[in-house]
Design a protein around this motif. Sequence first.
Motif, PDB file in Angstrom:
ATOM      1  N   VAL A 350     -14.448 -63.852  60.048  1.00 19.08           N
ATOM      2  CA  VAL A 350     -13.397 -64.820  59.766  1.00 19.08           C
ATOM      3  C   VAL A 350     -12.168 -64.495  60.593  1.00 19.08           C
ATOM      4  N   THR A 379     -10.364 -48.028  62.563  1.00 21.10           N
ATOM      5  CA  THR A 379     -11.324 -48.065  61.471  1.00 21.10           C
ATOM      6  C   THR A 379     -11.182 -49.372  60.671  1.00 21.10           C
ATOM      7  N   LYS A 383     -15.906 -53.474  63.550  1.00 23.44           N
ATOM      8  CA  LYS A 383     -16.720 -53.139  64.722  1.00 23.44           C
ATOM      9  C   LYS A 383     -18.211 -53.343  64.418  1.00 23.44           C
ATOM     10  N   GLU A 384     -18.623 -52.870  63.235  1.00 24.99           N
ATOM     11  CA  GLU A 384     -20.048 -53.034  62.919  1.00 24.99           C
ATOM     12  C   GLU A 384     -20.380 -54.520  62.739  1.00 24.99           C
ATOM     13  N   ALA A 385     -19.446 -55.258  62.138  1.00 27.01           N
ATOM     14  CA  ALA A 385     -19.690 -56.695  61.958  1.00 27.01           C
ATOM     15  C   ALA A 385     -19.832 -57.379  63.323  1.00 27.01           C
ATOM     16  N   ASP A 449     -22.001 -45.933  66.278  1.00 24.25           N
ATOM     17  CA  ASP A 449     -20.597 -45.916  65.870  1.00 24.25           C
ATOM     18  C   ASP A 449     -19.996 -44.563  66.254  1.00 24.25           C
ATOM     19  N   ARG A 568     -11.383 -53.613  55.970  1.00 21.59           N
ATOM     20  CA  ARG A 568     -12.035 -52.926  54.851  1.00 21.59           C
ATOM     21  C   ARG A 568     -11.023 -52.655  53.745  1.00 21.59           C
TER      22      ARG A 568
END
Length: 664
Positions: A350, A379, A383-385, A449, A568
Motif C-alpha cells: 500500500v 528495518t 523489504k521482504e514484501a 535478508d 512493522r
Amino acid sequence: MSSLIPKGVFSCPEDDQRIRAAWQHFLRSADLPGDVAVRPPVDQSWRRCLDSRVDPGLRQAPEPLTEAQLQALRDRYRRLLDASAPVMAMAHELMAQTGNIMLLADSEGMVIEAGGDYAARDRAERIHLMPGSPWDERLCGTNAIGTALLLGQPVQIHAAEHFCEGIKHWTCSATVIRDPRDGHVLGALDVSGESRSFSRHSLALAVTTAQRIESALARHEMASRYRLLELSVEQLAAQRDEGLLLFDPHGFLVRSNLHGPAALAARGIDLELRGNTRLPALALGLEGRPSGPLPGWLPVDWLQPVQSRGEVLGTLLRIPLPSRPARSLAAPHPRKSVPGEREAGFARLVGNSAAMAAALRKAQQLAGCNVPVLLHGETGVGKEAFAQGIHYSGVGREGPFVAINCGSLSRELLASELFGYAEGAFTGARRGGMKGKIEAAHGGTLFLDEIGEMPLDLQSHLLRALEEGEIYRLGECAPRRVEFRLVAATHRDLREEVAQRRFRQDLFYRVAVTSIRIPPLRERRDDIPLLAGHILRRQAERHGRALPELDPEALQALMAHDWPGNVRELHNVLEGMLLLGGCRLSRDDLPDELRPSAWAETGGVEGQLEEAEREVIRQAVERSRVNLTQAARALGIAKSTLYLRLRKYGMFRTAEAGGRLRLD
Ligand SMILES: Nc1ncnc2c1ncn2[C@@H]1O[C@H](COP(=O)(O)OP(=O)(O)OP(=O)(O)O)[C@@H](O)[C@H]1O
C-alpha cells in the motif's frame, strides 16, 4: 590487488661494494663469484640482461617520446592516470625536498607520469627517468620499474644492483598496479632517488600507493558499471524474444537477459556467460567504437552502443532468436506498464506517495528481468514484501520463494542453512543430509535478508552459486546444479562495506547494481492514512472485530511520529490499539511513546512540563463541557490566559459530541 611484500625483495646497501665487484666478475665470466650473495631477483635479472644483450655501459634510458607521442600514450592510459592523479598530487607535496620522486609507468615500463622533489626530478631527467622514457628491462637492464613488471611483484633495486653503469648511483623501489577486474598488470609505481636517499620504507610507500590506485580504479569501475546498468536495465527487463548481453567498455560481460544463453546456444555460439567473460573485440577505442576485428559469428548490426550525454559507456549485444526476424535496432520495444497499474505480486503493498510510487515502479520493471535485485532500506520498511512482489510478478513466480536472514545465524549455521550438508558432515548432522535454502529455491527466488552480514568466505560460495549455477553441500565433493533468482536486502551501505573490505567487490557488482531504495515511513507520511486504514481493516478481519473509526487527532499523531520501526511498527501500534480500544480510536488509545509528549518536538524537562500543562487544561475544558469561564476558574487562571494556552497547544474550542477538544 598487490600482494604483500615477499621476502628477499629489499636491497642491502652495506653489500654495495661487493655487489659491484660481483657485477664486474659477472660481465667478464657470465657467472657470479661463489662468495658473493647477489639476491635472486637481481641475479636472474642480470642473466636476462645478458641474454637480451643489454649494453652494461649504458648511461641513460633511450630518448624520451615527443610531446605529441607522450600525449597520445597518456590518452590511452586515461583511466590509470585519473585513478592515480590524487596520489601523485600528494606525492608531489610529501616528497618535496626528500630527494625522491614517484613515477607511474604503463605495462611496458614507459613512464607516463612523474611527481615529487623538483631537484631530484631534474637529476632523474639526466638519465631519462622521466615521462615518455621506456624502462623496460630489455632496454635499460635491471631496474625497479622494468624488473617489477617482469616479475609481477614488488622489488627494490639499489645502486650497484642496476645492470647499467649510468644508473648505478640510483636507488629504486617499484611494484605493479593490477586491474581490479581481472588482476592483469596495468602498470608500475616507482619511488626513486639517488643512492644516498636509500630507505627500506620506499618500497612500502610504493606498495601502499599502488594499492590506493587499485582501490580508486575499483571505485571508478563500480560507478561506471552502475551507470551502464541503470541505462540498460529497461531493455534488459523487456520481454523480447532475443538474447541481450551487456558489455562494459573493456569488453567484459556485465549482464545477460533471460534469453541470452538460449540465443547463444540456438546460434551455436560458444560463449560461456560468467562474471569474467570477455569479448576483446568489444573493448572500446578512443572514439567509442569496438577496437578489434569482430569474431566471425558477430555481425556488426547486432551491436548497440549504450550512451549517455554523447559518451559511449558500453555495448549491448542483441542476438535475435533464429525463428524470429531481427528487429530494427533503432526501435527497441521495452515492456511498459500502464501508469498506476500494480502488478499482481505488488497488490498488497500500500502507498501512493511519490517516493513509494518510484520504488514500486522500479521493482515492477526489474521483476520481469532475471537479474539479482538488492533492496535497500531500514528495518520494517517492507523489504521482504517487495521481494515477494518481485518473485510473484517475475518469470519464476511458479517456483518457490525461500527467505533466510543472514544476520540472525552464526557463520556455521548460516553455511549449512544456505548450502545444506551431506550425511555425517558434522556431529549432529541429520541422517540423509539436508537440502540448503539455495537448493530449496531452485526454479524460484531466494530472498537473502541482511546480506551485508554474510561472512566473507560464504560470500565467495554465494558468488559461485550465482555465476556458475552450482553449489556443494557441506561435506560433499560433487556439485549440484541450482538455478534461482536472488533478491537480497540490506540496511547497510554496501559500497562502504566494499571500501572497508567487509563485502566482496565482485559480489557487490553482481547484486547491488540493480538496487531499489525503499523509503522509510517518515519520508512518506502521506502514505500513513492509507496504510493505517489498510492495516486496521486487515486486523479487524483477522481478530473478528468491527472496523473501528480512527480519530483525526490520533491519525495526526501517527503522521507526526518518526517510525523507527517503519510499517512493522505502525502495524503493531494499530493492532494494539484495535485490541485494547473501542469503536473509536482516539489519541488516548495511542501507546505512550506516541502520546503528545512524544510528538511535541520540544522534548526534555521543558517539553514534559508543557505536556503536563496541556493535559491538565484539556481535562479541565472537557470536564466543563467546553465552558471556558468554568474551566479557567477550575484551573485558577484568567480566561484570557486560558485562550492563549489553548492557542499555544493547538486546541480549538469547538466541542464535539461529549465535549472533546480537537487539534487545530
Ligand atoms: N507498503 C506496504 N503496504 C502494506 N504492508 C506493508 C508495506 N510495507 C511493509 N508492510 C508490512 O509491514 C511488515 C514489515 O514488512 P517486511 O517484513 O517486508 O519489512 P522488512 O523491511 O523486510 O523488515 P526487516 O528489515 O526487519 O526484515 C509486514 O507485515 C509487511 O507486510
